[in-house]
Write a protein that holds these residues in place. Structure first.
Motif, PDB file in Angstrom:
ATOM      1  N   VAL A  36      -5.569   7.463  15.588  1.00 56.51           N
ATOM      2  CA  VAL A  36      -6.869   7.293  14.948  1.00 56.51           C
ATOM      3  C   VAL A  36      -7.755   8.482  15.281  1.00 56.51           C
ATOM      4  CG1 VAL A  36      -6.724   4.807  14.948  1.00 56.51           C
ATOM      5  CG2 VAL A  36      -7.667   5.962  16.926  1.00 56.51           C
ATOM      6  N   ALA A  37      -8.936   8.506  14.656  1.00 55.93           N
ATOM      7  CA  ALA A  37      -9.834   9.637  14.864  1.00 55.93           C
ATOM      8  C   ALA A  37     -10.273   9.753  16.305  1.00 55.93           C
ATOM      9  CB  ALA A  37     -11.042   9.512  13.937  1.00 55.93           C
ATOM     10  N   GLU A  38     -10.541   8.651  16.945  1.00 54.00           N
ATOM     11  CA  GLU A  38     -10.901   8.637  18.344  1.00 54.00           C
ATOM     12  C   GLU A  38     -10.026   7.617  19.034  1.00 54.00           C
ATOM     13  OE1 GLU A  38     -14.997   7.893  18.918  1.00 54.00           O
ATOM     14  OE2 GLU A  38     -15.700   9.636  17.804  1.00 54.00           O
ATOM     15  N   PRO A  39      -9.619   7.862  20.259  1.00 55.58           N
ATOM     16  CA  PRO A  39      -8.744   6.894  20.946  1.00 55.58           C
ATOM     17  C   PRO A  39      -9.457   5.550  21.086  1.00 55.58           C
ATOM     18  CG  PRO A  39      -8.765   8.998  22.108  1.00 55.58           C
ATOM     19  CD  PRO A  39      -9.844   9.085  21.073  1.00 55.58           C
ATOM     20  N   VAL A  40      -8.746   4.511  20.699  1.00 52.39           N
ATOM     21  CA  VAL A  40      -9.244   3.146  20.853  1.00 52.39           C
ATOM     22  C   VAL A  40      -8.234   2.365  21.665  1.00 52.39           C
ATOM     23  CG1 VAL A  40      -9.921   1.037  19.703  1.00 52.39           C
ATOM     24  CG2 VAL A  40     -10.478   3.237  18.684  1.00 52.39           C
ATOM     25  N   LYS A  41      -8.684   1.755  22.710  1.00 50.67           N
ATOM     26  CA  LYS A  41      -7.782   1.025  23.598  1.00 50.67           C
ATOM     27  C   LYS A  41      -7.357  -0.280  22.929  1.00 50.67           C
ATOM     28  CE  LYS A  41      -7.326  -0.850  28.252  1.00 50.67           C
ATOM     29  NZ  LYS A  41      -8.010  -1.114  29.532  1.00 50.67           N
ATOM     30  N   MET A  42      -6.055  -0.423  22.669  1.00 50.72           N
ATOM     31  CA  MET A  42      -5.515  -1.613  22.021  1.00 50.72           C
ATOM     32  C   MET A  42      -4.989  -2.566  23.089  1.00 50.72           C
ATOM     33  SD  MET A  42      -5.877  -1.685  18.804  1.00 50.72           S
ATOM     34  CE  MET A  42      -6.330  -0.589  17.448  1.00 50.72           C
ATOM     35  N   THR A  43      -5.717  -3.628  23.298  1.00 53.45           N
ATOM     36  CA  THR A  43      -5.322  -4.649  24.276  1.00 53.45           C
ATOM     37  C   THR A  43      -4.637  -5.791  23.538  1.00 53.45           C
ATOM     38  OG1 THR A  43      -7.412  -5.793  24.058  1.00 53.45           O
ATOM     39  CG2 THR A  43      -7.301  -4.030  25.711  1.00 53.45           C
ATOM     40  N   PRO A  44      -3.944  -6.686  24.282  1.00 52.97           N
ATOM     41  CA  PRO A  44      -3.354  -7.865  23.621  1.00 52.97           C
ATOM     42  C   PRO A  44      -4.397  -8.680  22.858  1.00 52.97           C
ATOM     43  CG  PRO A  44      -2.427  -7.596  25.806  1.00 52.97           C
ATOM     44  CD  PRO A  44      -3.503  -6.562  25.701  1.00 52.97           C
ATOM     45  N   VAL A  45      -5.601  -8.794  23.433  1.00 52.91           N
ATOM     46  CA  VAL A  45      -6.654  -9.552  22.737  1.00 52.91           C
ATOM     47  C   VAL A  45      -7.017  -8.848  21.436  1.00 52.91           C
ATOM     48  CG1 VAL A  45      -9.009 -10.427  22.891  1.00 52.91           C
ATOM     49  CG2 VAL A  45      -7.518 -10.468  24.906  1.00 52.91           C
ATOM     50  N   MET A  46      -7.100  -7.513  21.505  1.00 56.70           N
ATOM     51  CA  MET A  46      -7.444  -6.764  20.306  1.00 56.70           C
ATOM     52  C   MET A  46      -6.379  -6.920  19.233  1.00 56.70           C
ATOM     53  SD  MET A  46      -9.792  -5.050  19.037  1.00 56.70           S
ATOM     54  CE  MET A  46      -9.785  -4.582  17.326  1.00 56.70           C
ATOM     55  N   LEU A  47      -5.077  -6.874  19.652  1.00 54.81           N
ATOM     56  CA  LEU A  47      -3.999  -7.061  18.682  1.00 54.81           C
ATOM     57  C   LEU A  47      -4.071  -8.458  18.058  1.00 54.81           C
ATOM     58  CD1 LEU A  47      -1.045  -5.318  20.540  1.00 54.81           C
ATOM     59  CD2 LEU A  47      -2.240  -4.495  18.519  1.00 54.81           C
ATOM     60  N   THR A  48      -4.403  -9.446  18.887  1.00 51.92           N
ATOM     61  CA  THR A  48      -4.532 -10.816  18.356  1.00 51.92           C
ATOM     62  C   THR A  48      -5.662 -10.902  17.330  1.00 51.92           C
ATOM     63  OG1 THR A  48      -3.735 -11.703  20.448  1.00 51.92           O
ATOM     64  CG2 THR A  48      -4.877 -13.234  18.977  1.00 51.92           C
ATOM     65  N   VAL A  49      -6.779 -10.237  17.649  1.00 53.71           N
ATOM     66  CA  VAL A  49      -7.917 -10.256  16.726  1.00 53.71           C
ATOM     67  C   VAL A  49      -7.560  -9.552  15.423  1.00 53.71           C
ATOM     68  CG1 VAL A  49     -10.284  -9.482  16.377  1.00 53.71           C
ATOM     69  CG2 VAL A  49      -9.611 -10.451  18.567  1.00 53.71           C
ATOM     70  N   LEU A  50      -6.854  -8.414  15.515  1.00 51.50           N
ATOM     71  CA  LEU A  50      -6.453  -7.711  14.296  1.00 51.50           C
ATOM     72  C   LEU A  50      -5.480  -8.541  13.468  1.00 51.50           C
ATOM     73  CD1 LEU A  50      -6.013  -4.034  15.544  1.00 51.50           C
ATOM     74  CD2 LEU A  50      -7.733  -4.891  13.966  1.00 51.50           C
ATOM     75  N   SER A  51      -4.540  -9.215  14.161  1.00 54.55           N
ATOM     76  CA  SER A  51      -3.600 -10.073  13.430  1.00 54.55           C
ATOM     77  C   SER A  51      -4.354 -11.204  12.737  1.00 54.55           C
ATOM     78  CB  SER A  51      -2.556 -10.646  14.402  1.00 54.55           C
ATOM     79  OG  SER A  51      -1.828  -9.605  15.030  1.00 54.55           O
ATOM     80  N   THR A  52      -5.314 -11.792  13.446  1.00 58.22           N
ATOM     81  CA  THR A  52      -6.124 -12.859  12.837  1.00 58.22           C
ATOM     82  C   THR A  52      -6.894 -12.334  11.631  1.00 58.22           C
ATOM     83  OG1 THR A  52      -6.354 -13.855  15.015  1.00 58.22           O
ATOM     84  CG2 THR A  52      -7.880 -14.598  13.297  1.00 58.22           C
TER      85      THR A  52
END
Length: 916
Positions: free
Chosen positions: A81-97
């Motif tokens: 991505v344009a700037e590094p974004v920390k992808m946590t398990p919670v973040m992956l869950t939110v994106l999947s949702t």
């Protein structure tokens, strides 16, 4: 376009890998649109693909959409991505949702709100898709916003900015890809060859030119995409148009993303995304609108073709018939004359009009109905001359619709004005005629049916269903409906409405004395007076009998209600002339307010009833507002009613007896039976605690019969205990006394218990007897024939004591306890008691007094010449089990006279003063 409804298709396992691969590809493409500091790209195409699968395969696609959302979220996490974004398990869950909610919520909301299976079959269905997609995009973005606010508050992207970008990403990604896939899915397969290839080629060249221009001036040049999308929407097939619109939108978005500087990819890119979303939505809407129009035109063509085939068949039949008629010209002419005679002599009015709604033919039935001859009617406008003004436009529109469209017939109901001024309701059957006459101009034949009587009957039935015939006020059904509307309005607009319950005091007496005709006239006059004292928007209803209710649709609180209610009370008290005389009536009014006292019709009606009954208890001819304590009283009464029923079944009642002693000798000369309720929780209850409830709930009659039966049974045992005749007295309530089979009931009980009737005394309250003297004399004479002794209880409480003593066959009188309580302290009351006692003694009646508690009362009654004494001063009421011990002690010399008893001479002598 194929107009077959979109049916859910099952997913074959061999195509699952292909769908997952498609999710991967679309996720990779979407990741190319990442913006600075954002968790989701500016365009999220997997949501659109999932939405298309949901519309094509229905709920069967849920697992695949779920898996695709997870895979797409992982792709987003792995792509740079344009700037590094920390992808946590919670973040992956939110994106999947996020990727799962958009298609599922859109599909579910659409099918709950729209009746069309596919959003591309009509413009309304597409508008529902846009609305539900917008809602789902916002809902899906909320978890991202909450995650940012909770776990990364230092993020550069604010919550409102993330909400806008996330919503537009899902919305635009779904709108670009979903319609194209749905359209292709409806077509089942791609066409073998491209239609209009040259036009497609020119369109792509134009798109390339626009994209090239947009690479230099992206924001200003993007507006050129709108005519390009409109071109595709109006020229290409549905799948091709949706595909072309998606390609143009995706190209424009990609060009803007590349051309705009990286540090401006915030608000400026959001503006570009908004413009493209609006253009895509508008272009898709135009294509769906054209598709809807084509579908309607095809449907009309099918109808026309069907009608044409029918007409052709009819034409063939007519040709055959003409051929036959040509062989017999005389028969044909005869048939023609018969047809004309049928037209002229038909009982239904038949009118033929042209395309300017002017009358061309007019049969005899129409002449009779309208009152105009054929010559007077032909050439006149049907709507202007005979139809009421309020119905002209509707009839003219119906006529022109049949004349100028493919519709060949229709019906309409109108009123018509005849020459005599009468109005009739006619049901017209409109049929289009095609004739060679009048230069081939279309004509319309109207065949009417007079349904005036049917409508009058319907109106009468409606009136009977909603109004009271006698008083012309609303009935319970209509009143309930208007109350519910008023309550809803008060809740919505924040004002008060009120329900007033009104009951006529002692209305039954009017029916009994003056007759039911007078009662009906009285009710009509009451309804009229109620109408004079309320507004037109208020509603008056007769709920039954003499019970009325008034709905005040909008009032200024309790003050306004009280003002209206006072006016109603005053109106009721004015004299009313009825057949047989003139009466003055009073009423009891209960008032309740909404929404303060309740928010439902049932609650308000119950509250008004409770307040009205409180007004009756308060002395009638007054008004009472509902209060919470009334409800508590009602609950207590209902609880006591239930307990009373159970007590009767469980045998919790028993009789106590209070001795009546001779004032001179102190000997027990009688016993008064007193009902007691041995309550399992409240202890011993006396009649005043429950007798009102028993009377209101209809249990008093059964309870009174139980008292009579048990008192007679125990009276026989009492004689054995006493050794000499000791009569037992019981009290009759007003309901028991007025029972039509009182004498028959007492006679049956005496016969069953084998009691000497002279040992039974009946105590009757003086206030019960004063209103119905003739019926009272008859009833008492019947009781006297049985041998039962009669006691006039509460002597002196009424206003007709002298008349009662003179005309009714009483054996005893019992001084009113209220007078006795004040006789020793008030000189005037003492004089009244002296007079009553002397009056009774002069008429050779035994005088008794009850409720004696003090020595002063005892002394006063002895000096006044009272024969029999009863009260707690001598002996309280005791149970039947204690009577044997009492009589045993009396036989052993025990006296009930107190130790401080004064030996005072009785005034005068009487045959009743001896030992009784």
């Amino acid at each position: 376009m194929n107009t077959t409804e979109l049916q859910p298709r099952g997913l074959k396992w061999r195509s699952v890998l292909g769908h997952i691969a498609m999710f991967l590809v679309l996720a990779v493409v979407s990741s190319a649109f990442n913006t600075s500091g954002a968790y989701v790209p500016a365009l999220w195409l997997p949501s659109g693909y999932g939405l298309a699968l949901m519309f094509i395969s229905g709920s069967r696609a849920l697992p695949l959409v779920f898996v695709g959302a997870i895979i797409s979220a992982w792709v987003q996490a792995l792509m740079p991505v344009a700037e590094p974004v920390k992808m946590t398990p919670v973040m992956l869950t939110v994106l999947s949702t996020y990727g799962f909610i958009v298609p599922v919520v859109t599909w579910w909301s659409y099918h709950k709100t729209s009746r069309q299976p596919s959003p591309l079959v009509s413009y309304k269905a597409f508008l529902w898709l846009l609305g539900t997609l917008t809602l789902a995009s916002v809902v899906a973005t909320l978890p991202l916003v909450f995650h940012t606010l909770l776990f990364q508050p230092e993020s550069a992207m604010a919550g409102d900015s993330l909400l806008l970008r996330g919503s537009f990403s899902a919305f635009l990604g779904s709108l670009i890809i979903a319609p194209a896939i749905i359209a292709i899915g409806k077509a089942s397969a791609f066409p073998r060859r491209v239609q209009r290839p040259a036009e497609w080629f020119v369109w792509f060249l134009t798109l390339g030119f626009v994209i090239t221009m947009a690479s230099y001036e992206p924001v200003q040049t993007l507006f050129l995409l709108l005519p390009l999308m409109t071109w595709a929407a109006t020229r290409f097939s549905l799948p091709g148009a949706m595909l072309a619109i998606g390609i143009a939108a995706l190209s424009g978005l990609a060009c803007s993303f590349v051309a705009l500087p990286l540090d401006q990819n915030g608000n400026l890119y959001l503006l570009t995304e908004t413009l493209i979303a609006m253009m895509v939505a508008a272009s898709c809407y135009v294509r769906v609108l054209l598709e809807d129009r084509e579908r309607i035109e095809n449907g009309l063509e099918a109808v026309v073709e069907e009608r044409t085939r029918e007409l052709q068949l009819t034409n063939y039949e007519l040709k055959d018939e003409i051929f036959v008629r040509q062989q017999a010209e005389k028969s044909f002419r005869r048939s023609s004359r018969h047809y004309r005679a049928l037209f002229e002599t038909a009982s239904n009015p038949i009118v033929v009009i042209d395309d300017r709604i002017r009358i061309r033919q007019w049969n005899g039935a129409a002449e009779i109905l309208f009152g105009y001859s054929r010559d007077e009617a032909v050439g006149r406008s049907l709507t202007d001359a005979f139809i009421p003004r309020e119905q002209k436009d509707e009839l003219a529109w119906k006529i022109l619709k049949v004349l100028n469209s493919g519709l060949t017939q229709d019906t309409i109901e109108t009123q018509i004005k005849s020459f005599s001024g009468n109005r009739h309701i006619i049901l017209w059957n409109l049929n289009r005629l095609h004739e060679d006459e009048d230069d081939g101009r279309a004509q319309l034949i109207l065949i009417g049916q007079d349904i005036s009587e049917i409508r009058r009957t319907q109106d009468q039935l409606h009136y009977l269903a909603h109004y009271d015939v006698l008083t012309d006020t609303a009935n319970r059904r209509l009143f309930e409906d208007r109350c519910r509307q008023a309550i809803t309005s008060s809740l919505r607009h924040g004002h008060h409405c009120a329900l007033i319950g009104l009951d006529i005091d002692h209305f039954k007496r009017i029916n009994d004395t003056l007759g039911h005709d007078a009662g009906d006239h009285l009710l009509q006059e009451i309804a009229r007076r109620l109408g004079e004292n309320v507004r037109e928007e208020d509603t008056i209803a007769r709920l039954g009998g003499d019970e009325f209710a008034v709905l005040l649709s909008q009032v200024s609180g309790a003050e306004g209600c009280e003002k209206v209610a006072r006016g109603l009370l005053d109106a009721m008290t004015r004299p009313i002339a009825v057949p047989g005389g003139e009466v003055i009536i009073t009423s009891s009014i209960g008032i309740t307010l909404a929404p303060d006292d309740g928010r439902s019709y049932e609650q308000l009606l119950k509250n008004a009833d409770m307040a009205m009954y409180r007004a009756k208890k308060a002395g009638r001819n007054n008004l009472q507002f509902f209060s919470s304590d009334m409800n508590e009283d009602m609950l207590r009464q209902m609880s006591l009613e239930h307990e009373l029923r159970e007590a009767i079944k469980a045998g919790q009642f028993e009789l106590h007896y209070q001795p009546v002693i001779n004032a001179k000798s102190g000997k027990i000369v009688g016993l008064e039976a007193l009902l007691r309720w041995h309550h399992p929780e409240k202890g011993m209850l006396v009649p005043k605690d429950f007798i009102d409830v028993a009377e209101q709930t209809g249990q008093l009659q059964a309870l009174g019969e139980w008292v009579c039966h048990n008192a007679c049974l125990q009276a026989r045992a009492i004689q054995a205990m006493s050794g000499y005749p000791v009569p037992v007295s019981i009290n009759l309530s007003s309901r028991q006394y007025n029972h039509p089979k009182l004498t028959e009931q007492l006679g049956r009980i005496i016969g069953e218990t084998r009691l000497d009737p002279t040992l039974l005394l009946i105590e009757i309250d003086e206030r019960i007897l004063s209103d119905r003297l003739e019926e009272t004399a008859k009833t008492l004479a019947q009781l006297k024939e049985l041998g039962i002794g009669l006691v006039l209880d509460r002597f002196g409480s009424g206003l007709s004591s002298l008349r009662l003593l003179r005309e009714l066959p009483f054996d005893q009188v019992k001084i009113d306890q209220h007078l006795l309580r004040h006789a020793t302290t008030e000189e005037s009351t003492g004089a009244i008691v002296h007079t009553l006692i002397n009056l009774a003694r002069q008429l050779s009646l035994t005088v008794a007094a009850t409720g004696i508690e003090t020595a002063d009362q005892d002394s006063f009654l002895r000096q006044a010449g009272c024969h029999l004494l009863q009260g707690h001063r001598f002996c309280p009421a005791i149970s039947s089990e204690e009577l044997a011990a009492l009589f045993q002690r009396v036989k052993q010399g025990y006296t009930l006279l107190p130790a401080d008893q004064f030996s005072l001479p009785l005034s005068g002598e009487s045959p009743h003063t001896g030992d009784q």
